[in-house]
Every structure is written in C-alpha cells, then in structure tokens.
Design a protein around this motif. Sequence first.
Motif, PDB file in Angstrom:
ATOM      1  N   LYS A   7      -2.528  -9.670 -22.272  1.00  0.00           N
ATOM      2  CA  LYS A   7      -3.391  -9.420 -21.124  1.00  0.00           C
ATOM      3  C   LYS A   7      -2.982  -8.105 -20.481  1.00  0.00           C
ATOM      4  N   ALA A  31       2.178  -9.817 -20.428  1.00  0.00           N
ATOM      5  CA  ALA A  31       1.139  -8.905 -19.959  1.00  0.00           C
ATOM      6  C   ALA A  31       1.620  -7.460 -20.055  1.00  0.00           C
ATOM      7  N   GLY A  83      -8.703  -1.897 -21.901  1.00  0.00           N
ATOM      8  CA  GLY A  83      -9.400  -2.930 -21.134  1.00  0.00           C
ATOM      9  C   GLY A  83      -8.624  -3.305 -19.899  1.00  0.00           C
ATOM     10  N   ASN A  85      -7.737  -7.163 -17.611  1.00  0.00           N
ATOM     11  CA  ASN A  85      -7.946  -8.600 -17.441  1.00  0.00           C
ATOM     12  C   ASN A  85      -7.535  -9.141 -16.082  1.00  0.00           C
ATOM     13  N   ILE A  86      -6.586  -8.471 -15.424  1.00  0.00           N
ATOM     14  CA  ILE A  86      -5.987  -9.000 -14.196  1.00  0.00           C
ATOM     15  C   ILE A  86      -5.872  -7.869 -13.176  1.00  0.00           C
ATOM     16  N   HIS A 128     -14.925  -4.320 -15.996  1.00  0.00           N
ATOM     17  CA  HIS A 128     -13.869  -4.535 -16.993  1.00  0.00           C
ATOM     18  C   HIS A 128     -13.329  -5.958 -16.956  1.00  0.00           C
ATOM     19  N   LEU A 129     -13.493  -6.648 -15.826  1.00  0.00           N
ATOM     20  CA  LEU A 129     -12.957  -8.001 -15.676  1.00  0.00           C
ATOM     21  C   LEU A 129     -13.923  -9.083 -16.153  1.00  0.00           C
ATOM     22  N   GLY A 132     -13.766 -13.510 -18.083  1.00  0.00           N
ATOM     23  CA  GLY A 132     -12.463 -14.162 -18.065  1.00  0.00           C
ATOM     24  C   GLY A 132     -11.403 -13.480 -17.240  1.00  0.00           C
ATOM     25  N   GLY A 133     -11.771 -12.481 -16.453  1.00  0.00           N
ATOM     26  CA  GLY A 133     -10.798 -11.780 -15.630  1.00  0.00           C
ATOM     27  C   GLY A 133     -10.397 -12.555 -14.388  1.00  0.00           C
ATOM     28  N   ILE A 177     -15.435 -14.211 -13.608  1.00  0.00           N
ATOM     29  CA  ILE A 177     -14.299 -13.625 -12.884  1.00  0.00           C
ATOM     30  C   ILE A 177     -13.864 -14.577 -11.774  1.00  0.00           C
TER      31      ILE A 177
END
Length: 251
Positions: A7, A31, A83, A85-86, A128-129, A132-133, A177
């Motif tokens: 991630k 991560a 990318g 994710n968080i 970008h999120l 599943g962000g 998100i």
Amino acid sequence: MGSLQDKIALITGAGQGVGQGIAYALAAEGARVAVVGRTLGKLEDTCAEIRRRGGVADAFVCDMMVKEQIDHCVEQVVNRYGGLNILINNAQIVPLGRLLEVSDEAFVTGLDSGPLATLRMMRACHTHLKGGGAVVNFASSAAVRWDASGYGPYAAAKEAIRALTRAAACEWGVDGIRVNAVAPHAMSPGMKGWMTERPEEAAAFFKTIPLGRVGDCEQDIGRAIVFLVGADAGYLTGATLPLDGGQAYWG
C-alpha cells in the motif's frame, strides 16, 4: 507480509511526533510511505529510520498552507510510487489562547493549516484513492474538554475537520473511499512543550485520563491507525475514534 503490504501512504507532518509515529507503524506493516512536511531534515530523519528497519520511505517537502504545493506533492508521490491508497492528514498549526487574546491572524492560520489544508489534500488525492482508499483526518478532544477555556479557536478548527470528515465519508463512499478521524493524546513535541509551559494544567490534565498516561506516537496512535486504514476496519467510515486513554466523553 504485513497487513498493508505494497500500500502507498501519504502522511503529512511526518517529520516528528505523531506523524512520525504513524509513518513508522504503517511502514512496519509493509506500506510504502511518502513522508510529507515543511522541513527536509526532519523528513529525512524519519525516512532514514524507516529504511533502517527495512521499510520504504521518501521525503516530500510541502507547505500545507499553499494549494499549489499540495497539488504538486500529490503528483510527485503518485509519480514516484505509481498510485496512492492511504492519506493521513496530520499536520496543523495550533492556535491556542483565550478568545479575547487570540489574534485574527493566528485563528486564520489555524483554519488555513487545519480544515482548509485537509480539504485541499483530500481533493487532490480523491481520484487516486478511488476503489479502496482510506483517509484519516485529525480532530481533537479540545472541543469536549471539561474546561474549554483557552482552546476555543483550536477546537473550532478541529471541529471543522470533523465535519469535513463526515461529509467526505458520505459523499465518497460510492467511490470506495473510507474517511475517518482520530482525536489523539500523544507524547509529541507539542505535548512536551505544553507540559513545560503549563505544568499545573498538565498535571491536572493527566489526572483525568483513566488509563493514567499519554499515548505513545507509534505504539498507541500509529498502531490504531494501521487498523483504521486496513481491511479489518473495512466497514468503518465517517467516525471519530478517540485515542485519548478514555479521557473525553464524546456522547
């Protein structure tokens, strides 16, 4: 394999204190961490420790009060890692003081560096999120203290962040998100400075914490955020999680 393996996490204010502790905790779970803040030396120190522990991290200088820098920072992170994710919105300048004492300039700085910066960063990261962000914003129990004297401007800025958090959770759930907030007490440089400047208030403050201690930036705050952004909290959004040892009563 950690729970956040591969991630990509962007953490603001990660050069010290709570942000740094979160960076350590997320990196320990696999991560790749974008360590974001204003002071390159502090950011590099955080990255060096993450790498020493076997993790992946890079420093990105950004002034959260400048929209163009926020947009550029997110672009750099996505280009570097492919990318995002968080998002952890931790950085803020704190406007402390009584209502008759705090200047307009200090209050506006608190709003610019707090809710406005949080909103700008969330907007910049939104695309970008998708799918599943997870976002974690920073609130404060200052708004529900037993005595809010001296904390009004700070609490107002943090409550605005809570409102934005709830709105983003409602509006962006369809995009996959999740957006939550935390209200932590942690032994950060800011906390240590406050303890030195206001020892009597600090002593009274600690007596009101049921667990009897201030949280550790990595183990108490960072590890809780690992849960919040991970799959185990996949059905949690729009909430404020008090990480304060049981002190505040949120109702």
